[in-house]
Write a protein that holds these residues in place. Structure first.
Motif, mmCIF file in Angstrom:
data_model
loop_
_atom_site.group_PDB
_atom_site.id
_atom_site.type_symbol
_atom_site.label_atom_id
_atom_site.label_comp_id
_atom_site.label_asym_id
_atom_site.label_seq_id
_atom_site.Cartn_x
_atom_site.Cartn_y
_atom_site.Cartn_z
ATOM 1 N N GLY A 244 -14.485 34.071 16.938
ATOM 2 C CA GLY A 244 -15.960 33.819 17.235
ATOM 3 C C GLY A 244 -16.624 35.178 17.889
ATOM 4 N N ASN A 247 -17.324 37.326 14.804
ATOM 5 C CA ASN A 247 -18.466 36.681 14.063
ATOM 6 C C ASN A 247 -19.795 36.890 15.095
ATOM 7 O OD1 ASN A 247 -17.062 35.906 11.935
ATOM 8 N ND2 ASN A 247 -16.495 34.183 12.850
ATOM 9 N N GLY A 248 -19.718 36.783 16.430
ATOM 10 C CA GLY A 248 -20.857 37.002 17.127
ATOM 11 C C GLY A 248 -21.631 38.476 17.143
ATOM 12 N N TYR A 249 -20.128 39.420 17.131
ATOM 13 C CA TYR A 249 -20.757 40.760 17.001
ATOM 14 C C TYR A 249 -21.452 41.182 15.803
ATOM 15 C CZ TYR A 249 -19.922 45.929 16.845
ATOM 16 O OH TYR A 249 -20.286 47.134 16.666
ATOM 17 N N ALA A 251 -23.127 39.017 13.948
ATOM 18 C CA ALA A 251 -24.356 38.438 13.765
ATOM 19 C C ALA A 251 -25.437 39.234 14.501
ATOM 20 C CB ALA A 251 -24.360 37.184 14.322
#
Length: 512
Positions: A244, A247-249, A251
């Protein structure tokens, strides 16, 4: 050998299988996706006949193995004098086996093929042996790591359409083919060894012997069971957290992500000098291949965790032996071997690049270690010899040498940390300020919150140098220690930093 090179896809079914329409769809999907593949069937009516007729003979190689003569679509090859001999040959020549329904013979063929390392794709929705009956290999009924859950459900569910199931089967074959392309035999000896293993697997299918590993597994089963339970409990949330986070980075907008990286380098570039330098060298040292290999390992790990979870739901508990069996039947050993080899090669490439970048630090560490070792031997050796029994005195010299290396590494890299603090503070501050300006200024202008600035404005430079001064002061005079709240992020960096420092300083040294 007569069939020639190429991916060999074998269709297994019995004469009574009622999935002719599905076989047609599978033939259309496979011949469209694999132009160089070789399709092999028997001469049985039903599924095999329907598959062969659905292939275009002018563009697709279709071989029907038969003990007699057969003039259906494709080529005819004589592979024995009886149907039983033909079935045995089919089990030993393919790379991928697609099974439709089936009886005892189909289950035996699938078992032989699976035991020698071939991929078996059972069309579970067709029932019979392909659904687990007649002793069909249970491991082949588990979702392979290279196939998604949705495609696996299309193969398993009777509610799925023939087109969806055929597309899912083609995806399974493609996943296996991608893995095989990275796992090709690299030498003639390796290929001969693979052929020998295939012959042994075919000849030993009926041989039953007690597993030689059982006594040893029973002795270490408590430790394995405890570690397996720990991994199954802790592994998923830890993997989920870091996935997560990544993926956040990813995004984030490009400028925002670059700004965060610059801030981290500005305030912690000295503390993690080797890590940030390795990140820069990563792109030019096989980084893409390492990412692919890490993705392969992640897929296998997820598949193992899912299989373990399903087994615990079915049985309520699982022993250490069960967990080991799950790992052995779920992961692809060739893919694991190739992935580990690629990761190791990438890591060594990074280490070599860092050795060049930190050559002065390495030389300084070796100089400290060489001059510290005689003094340490004179001071510590007499006391150590006095308190150490004679049978353990051979460990005194290696212990002193290791202690000197630890001290030398710490001193040399402490000096490098100070130098890197200044360099990273300036570089990170400039990266962060320019990325922040590139991201925020257009937004503020669109909302009429800021006047237009000329392209040669010094705003980003002023912000960058101010941020650089703050980062340098924090690292040099405040220690540069990250706050505790960032521990989940910095812990992997700490581990990587320690390994990189030690490897760059001492790996390949004759004094190790």
């Amino acid at each position: 050998r007569k069939l020639g090179p190429g991916l060999k896809i074998v269709i297994l079914a019995d004469a009574g299988s009622e999935a002719e329409e599905l076989a047609k769809q599978v033939a259309l999907q496979l011949q469209g996706a694999f132009h160089q593949a070789i399709f092999i069937t028997g001469a049985l009516p039903g599924v095999q006949e329907s598959f062969a007729k659905s292939c275009n003979p002018s563009t697709t190689k279709v071989y029907k193995l038969t003990p007699g003569s057969c003039t259906l679509n494709g080529h005819t090859v004589k592979a024995g004098t009886t149907l039983r001999e033909v079935q045995s040959v089919l089990a030993c020549i393919g790379d991928v086996y697609i099974t439709f329904a089936g009886d005892q013979e189909v289950a035996e063929q699938a078992g032989i093929a699976f035991s020698r390392g071939a991929a078996v794709v059972p069309v579970i929705r067709t029932g019979g042996a392909s659904s687990g009956k007649f002793g069909f290999p249970a491991a082949a009924l588990k979702k392979p790591a290279f196939l998604g859950k949705e495609n696996w459900s299309f193969i398993s569910s009777t509610e799925a359409s023939d087109v969806a199931t055929a597309a899912a089967i083609a995806a399974a074959v493609a996943g296996y083919a991608r893995g095989q392309s990275r796992c090709e035999a690299s030498s003639l000896m390796t290929r001969r060894e693979q052929e020998r293993m295939e012959r042994m697997a075919a000849s030993m299918m009926s041989w039953k012997a007690p597993p030689w590993l059982s006594p040893y597994m029973q002795k270490i089963s408590p430790a394995l069971e405890l570690s397996g339970h720990f991994i199954s409990v802790v592994g998923p949330p830890v993997c989920g957290f870091y996935a997560g986070l990544y993926n956040g980075y990813k995004a984030l907008p490009r400028e925002a992500a670059t700004c965060l990286w610059g801030i981290g380098q500005c305030f912690f570039g000295g503390t993690y000098a080797a890590f940030f330098a390795a990140a820069e060298a990563f792109k030019t040292s096989g980084g893409d291949q390492v990412l692919v290999s890490l993705q392969d390992l992640q897929d296998d790990a997820i598949a193992v965790l899912e299989a373990n979870s399903e087994q615990e739901k079915e049985l309520g508990h699982s022993t250490a032996g069960d967990k080991v069996k799950i790992v052995l039947r779920t992961v692809d050993p060739e893919r694991i071997s190739v992935a580990v080899r690629c990761i190791w090669a990438g890591c060594m490439g990074i280490v070599m690049a860092l050795k060049y970048k930190f050559a002065r630090t390495v030389a300084f560490a070796h100089s400290i270690g060489d001059n510290l070792r005689p003094i340490a031997a004179k001071v510590l050796a007499p006391s150590a010899l006095a308190v150490t029994p004679p049978e353990y005195r051979q460990w005194i010299e290696p212990a002193i040498n290791l202690s000197c290396k630890v001290v030398a590494t710490a001193l040399a890299w402490r000096l490098q940390q100070t130098i890197s603090s200044v360099q990273s503070g300036i570089a990170g501050g400039m990266i962060a300020s320019r990325s922040a300006c590139a991201y925020l200024l257009p937004i503020l202008k669109r909302r009429n919150l800021m006047l237009d600035f000329a392209e040669d404005s010094m705003l980003d430079d002023l912000l960058g140098w101010g941020l650089a001064a703050t980062g340098i002061y924090f690292q040099v005079f405040c220690g540069g220690t990250p706050p505790l709240v960032l521990l989940p992020v910095t812990l992997p960096m700490e581990i990587a930093e320690s390994w990189l420092k030690w490897s760059v300083t001492w790996l390949g040294s004759e004094q190790i």
